[in-house]
Design a protein around this motif. Structure first.
Motif, PDB file in Angstrom:
ATOM      1  N   THR A 186       0.839  -1.375  -0.035  1.00  0.00           N
ATOM      2  CA  THR A 186      -0.082  -0.034   0.004  1.00  0.00           C
ATOM      3  C   THR A 186       0.988   1.081   0.090  1.00  0.00           C
ATOM      4  OG1 THR A 186      -1.928  -1.164   1.141  1.00  0.00           O
ATOM      5  CG2 THR A 186      -1.894   1.093   1.276  1.00  0.00           C
ATOM      6  N   GLU A 187       0.766   2.157  -0.965  1.00  0.00           N
ATOM      7  CA  GLU A 187       1.592   3.274  -0.941  1.00  0.00           C
ATOM      8  C   GLU A 187       0.490   4.640  -1.224  1.00  0.00           C
ATOM      9  OE1 GLU A 187       4.162   5.158  -0.614  1.00  0.00           O
ATOM     10  OE2 GLU A 187       5.482   3.973  -1.944  1.00  0.00           O
ATOM     11  N   HIS A 188       1.302   5.493  -0.520  1.00  0.00           N
ATOM     12  CA  HIS A 188       0.688   6.796  -0.454  1.00  0.00           C
ATOM     13  C   HIS A 188       1.533   8.055  -1.642  1.00  0.00           C
ATOM     14  CE1 HIS A 188      -0.638   6.062   3.869  1.00  0.00           C
ATOM     15  NE2 HIS A 188      -1.553   5.734   2.984  1.00  0.00           N
ATOM     16  N   MET A 189       0.566   8.353  -2.532  1.00  0.00           N
ATOM     17  CA  MET A 189       1.170   9.371  -3.491  1.00  0.00           C
ATOM     18  C   MET A 189       0.528  10.600  -3.353  1.00  0.00           C
ATOM     19  SD  MET A 189       0.815   6.729  -6.831  1.00  0.00           S
ATOM     20  CE  MET A 189       2.354   7.394  -7.710  1.00  0.00           C
ATOM     21  N   GLU A 190       1.522  11.811  -2.972  1.00  0.00           N
ATOM     22  CA  GLU A 190       1.302  12.953  -2.205  1.00  0.00           C
ATOM     23  C   GLU A 190       1.724  14.153  -3.010  1.00  0.00           C
ATOM     24  OE1 GLU A 190       0.563  11.189   2.147  1.00  0.00           O
ATOM     25  OE2 GLU A 190       2.405  11.774   1.517  1.00  0.00           O
ATOM     26  N   THR A 191       0.997  15.205  -3.007  1.00  0.00           N
ATOM     27  CA  THR A 191       1.497  16.387  -3.373  1.00  0.00           C
ATOM     28  C   THR A 191       0.960  17.678  -2.753  1.00  0.00           C
ATOM     29  OG1 THR A 191       1.914  17.750  -5.440  1.00  0.00           O
ATOM     30  CG2 THR A 191      -0.279  16.741  -5.195  1.00  0.00           C
ATOM     31  N   ALA A 192       1.554  18.739  -2.501  1.00  0.00           N
ATOM     32  CA  ALA A 192       0.952  20.069  -2.049  1.00  0.00           C
ATOM     33  C   ALA A 192       1.617  21.105  -2.671  1.00  0.00           C
ATOM     34  CB  ALA A 192       1.388  19.827  -0.616  1.00  0.00           C
ATOM     35  N   CYS A 193       0.749  22.268  -2.927  1.00  0.00           N
ATOM     36  CA  CYS A 193       1.442  23.392  -3.194  1.00  0.00           C
ATOM     37  C   CYS A 193       0.621  24.573  -2.606  1.00  0.00           C
ATOM     38  CB  CYS A 193       1.192  23.611  -4.782  1.00  0.00           C
ATOM     39  SG  CYS A 193       2.085  22.420  -5.774  1.00  0.00           S
ATOM     40  N   GLU A 194       1.554  25.764  -2.412  1.00  0.00           N
ATOM     41  CA  GLU A 194       0.976  26.982  -1.763  1.00  0.00           C
ATOM     42  C   GLU A 194       0.479  27.844  -2.674  1.00  0.00           C
ATOM     43  OE1 GLU A 194       2.533  30.560   1.066  1.00  0.00           O
ATOM     44  OE2 GLU A 194       4.016  28.989   0.493  1.00  0.00           O
ATOM     45  N   ILE A 195      -0.530  28.520  -2.399  1.00  0.00           N
ATOM     46  CA  ILE A 195      -1.104  29.594  -3.242  1.00  0.00           C
ATOM     47  C   ILE A 195      -0.397  30.863  -2.929  1.00  0.00           C
ATOM     48  CG2 ILE A 195      -3.240  30.750  -3.850  1.00  0.00           C
ATOM     49  CD1 ILE A 195      -3.408  28.015  -4.559  1.00  0.00           C
ATOM     50  N   ARG A 196       0.246  31.312  -3.984  1.00  0.00           N
ATOM     51  CA  ARG A 196       1.235  32.377  -3.845  1.00  0.00           C
ATOM     52  C   ARG A 196       0.818  33.936  -4.501  1.00  0.00           C
ATOM     53  NH1 ARG A 196       7.159  29.521  -4.091  1.00  0.00           N
ATOM     54  NH2 ARG A 196       6.689  28.253  -2.341  1.00  0.00           N
ATOM     55  N   GLU A 197      -0.308  33.517  -5.052  1.00  0.00           N
ATOM     56  CA  GLU A 197      -0.978  34.753  -6.105  1.00  0.00           C
ATOM     57  C   GLU A 197      -2.097  35.306  -4.968  1.00  0.00           C
ATOM     58  OE1 GLU A 197      -2.106  33.625  -9.928  1.00  0.00           O
ATOM     59  OE2 GLU A 197      -0.986  31.663  -9.715  1.00  0.00           O
ATOM     60  N   ASN A 198      -1.984  36.588  -5.109  1.00  0.00           N
ATOM     61  CA  ASN A 198      -3.014  37.567  -4.350  1.00  0.00           C
ATOM     62  C   ASN A 198      -4.631  37.352  -4.924  1.00  0.00           C
ATOM     63  OD1 ASN A 198      -3.718  39.287  -2.406  1.00  0.00           O
ATOM     64  ND2 ASN A 198      -3.265  40.988  -3.301  1.00  0.00           N
ATOM     65  N   LYS A 199      -4.935  36.195  -4.927  1.00  0.00           N
ATOM     66  CA  LYS A 199      -6.271  36.010  -5.481  1.00  0.00           C
ATOM     67  C   LYS A 199      -7.231  35.206  -4.399  1.00  0.00           C
ATOM     68  CE  LYS A 199      -4.618  35.811 -10.271  1.00  0.00           C
ATOM     69  NZ  LYS A 199      -5.491  36.806 -10.838  1.00  0.00           N
ATOM     70  N   THR A 200      -8.416  35.451  -4.463  1.00  0.00           N
ATOM     71  CA  THR A 200      -9.168  34.545  -3.757  1.00  0.00           C
ATOM     72  C   THR A 200     -10.153  33.918  -4.537  1.00  0.00           C
ATOM     73  OG1 THR A 200      -9.701  36.200  -2.039  1.00  0.00           O
ATOM     74  CG2 THR A 200     -11.391  34.627  -2.263  1.00  0.00           C
ATOM     75  N   ILE A 201     -10.025  32.359  -4.360  1.00  0.00           N
ATOM     76  CA  ILE A 201     -10.593  31.534  -5.311  1.00  0.00           C
ATOM     77  C   ILE A 201     -11.689  30.882  -4.574  1.00  0.00           C
ATOM     78  CG2 ILE A 201      -8.544  31.071  -6.599  1.00  0.00           C
ATOM     79  CD1 ILE A 201      -8.180  28.525  -5.465  1.00  0.00           C
ATOM     80  N   GLN A 202     -12.751  30.553  -5.366  1.00  0.00           N
ATOM     81  CA  GLN A 202     -13.988  29.806  -4.457  1.00  0.00           C
ATOM     82  C   GLN A 202     -14.352  28.495  -5.243  1.00  0.00           C
ATOM     83  OE1 GLN A 202     -16.314  31.320  -2.184  1.00  0.00           O
ATOM     84  NE2 GLN A 202     -16.570  29.064  -2.252  1.00  0.00           N
TER      85      GLN A 202
END
Length: 333
Positions: A186-202
């Motif tokens: 059993t393996e975990h495939m993971e990713t993560a990224c920071e939002i660095r743009e000055n925007k509000t997303i819905q």
């Protein structure tokens, strides 16, 4: 079939066909005259929403697995808004389909091979979009997913920079990994990224995608408190082997600059060989799609968030900068 409102960059339809036996089906038996007549009728008709077919022209696959791309002719002098998609395919013949928005297509051909498995063929190959141009995934479909209608007032803007009526522009953030899955594990495939743009997303919808080894795919918004403790808010989680449609987001709170978007695919292999990330059914994929809109603004410039995947990248790595990780919750339904 896509729904267009109002009056697009170039659209490229990507189809991965997969068959168990002889290939006798033909896709998109339409002539240029038919395409032109549909296009003219939709753009000249005084109605709010019209339908436009995205079809593979006269395609007869000759191998069991094949990625095919075709460009779709759109009047680039006008501006369109895609507000929905109605798939016309089944998982018996099409493994998955993607719609890209491209500044320029990968080639000038009517149809071309655009998948990794093309390396073993003599056909000319190219990416869906030209490497020097802009590209964005606008839609993805698999496993008999039903049609998708965007929320009222939300649309993917494609085409020229002419004035628009919609104030809510849609975007998609595609998350995924490279890497491999060891045998009998059993393996975990993971990713993560920071939002660095000055925007509000819905955020309003999410979609999961793996091949046969996927058990659970989960996506989160990660936000630290004043003490630096990160709080993980679940955006969506499901079994990726159910219909791979866009499902309503589980938490509609806005995502802002400084937030981290994270995704995990829990994979279980009973194979006696290593399974690598790739395009064929022998391979695997780990994807979490986040569909969102911005109001009176442009969508994120960041379109993709990919990691090296296992065995090199995990959420728990010190350089990933993550804490308070919901390890059990992210891998259970």
């Amino acid at each position: 079939m896509s729904y267009v409102r109002d009056k697009t960059i170039l659209l490229v339809l990507v189809m991965f066909v997969s068959f168990a036996g002889l290939l006798q089906l033909t896709y998109g038996l339409v002539s240029d005259e038919y395409y032109n007549s549909v296009y003219n009728a939709q753009t000249q008709r005084p109605q709010e929403v019209g339908k436009f077919p995205l079809l593979m022209p006269n395609v007869r696959p000759k191998t069991k697995e094949l990625y095919l791309c075709t460009p779709v002719k759109i009047d680039f002098t006008k501006s369109y808004h895609i507000v929905g998609y109605e798939p016309n395919a089944t998982m018996d013949t099409a493994h998955h389909m993607l719609v890209y928005g491209c500044g320029e297509p990968g080639t000038r051909h009517t149809v071309w091979n655009c998948g990794e498995m093309a390396r073993s063929t003599t056909e000319e190959t190219a990416s869906p979009c030209d490497a020097s141009s802009s590209s964005q995934i606008l839609y993805a479909w698999a496993r008999d997913a039903p049609k998708l209608e965007l929320p009222e007032g939300v649309g993917f803007k494609v085409g020229s920079n002419s004035p628009i009526n919609l104030t809510k522009l849609a975007g998609v953030l595609l998350m995924g990994t490279a890497g491999m899955i060891p045998p009998m594990s059993t393996e975990h495939m993971e990713t993560a990224c920071e939002i660095r743009e000055n925007k509000t997303i819905q955020p309003f919808a999410y979609r999961t995608h793996t091949h046969n080894l996927g058990k659970i795919v989960a996506g989160y918004r990660v936000r630290p408190d004043v003490r630096g403790v990160q709080h993980w808010t679940q955006l969506g989680k499901r079994n990726p082997l159910t219909p791979q449609m866009f499902y309503p987001i589980e938490n509609k709170d806005p995502i802002v600059r400084g937030d981290i978007i994270a995704a995990r695919c829990t994979m279980k292999s009973n194979r006696t060989r290593i399974t690598e990330v790739g395009a064929t059914n022998r391979d695997e994929m780990c994807n979490f799609y986040l569909m969102y809109y911005v109001e009176n603004d442009e969508p994120l410039q960041m379109k993709y968030c990919f990691s090296q995947g296992p065995p090199f990248y995990y959420w728990k790595n010190p350089d990933a900068g993550l804490n308070n990780i919901p390890h059990i919750e992210a891998s259970t339904l």
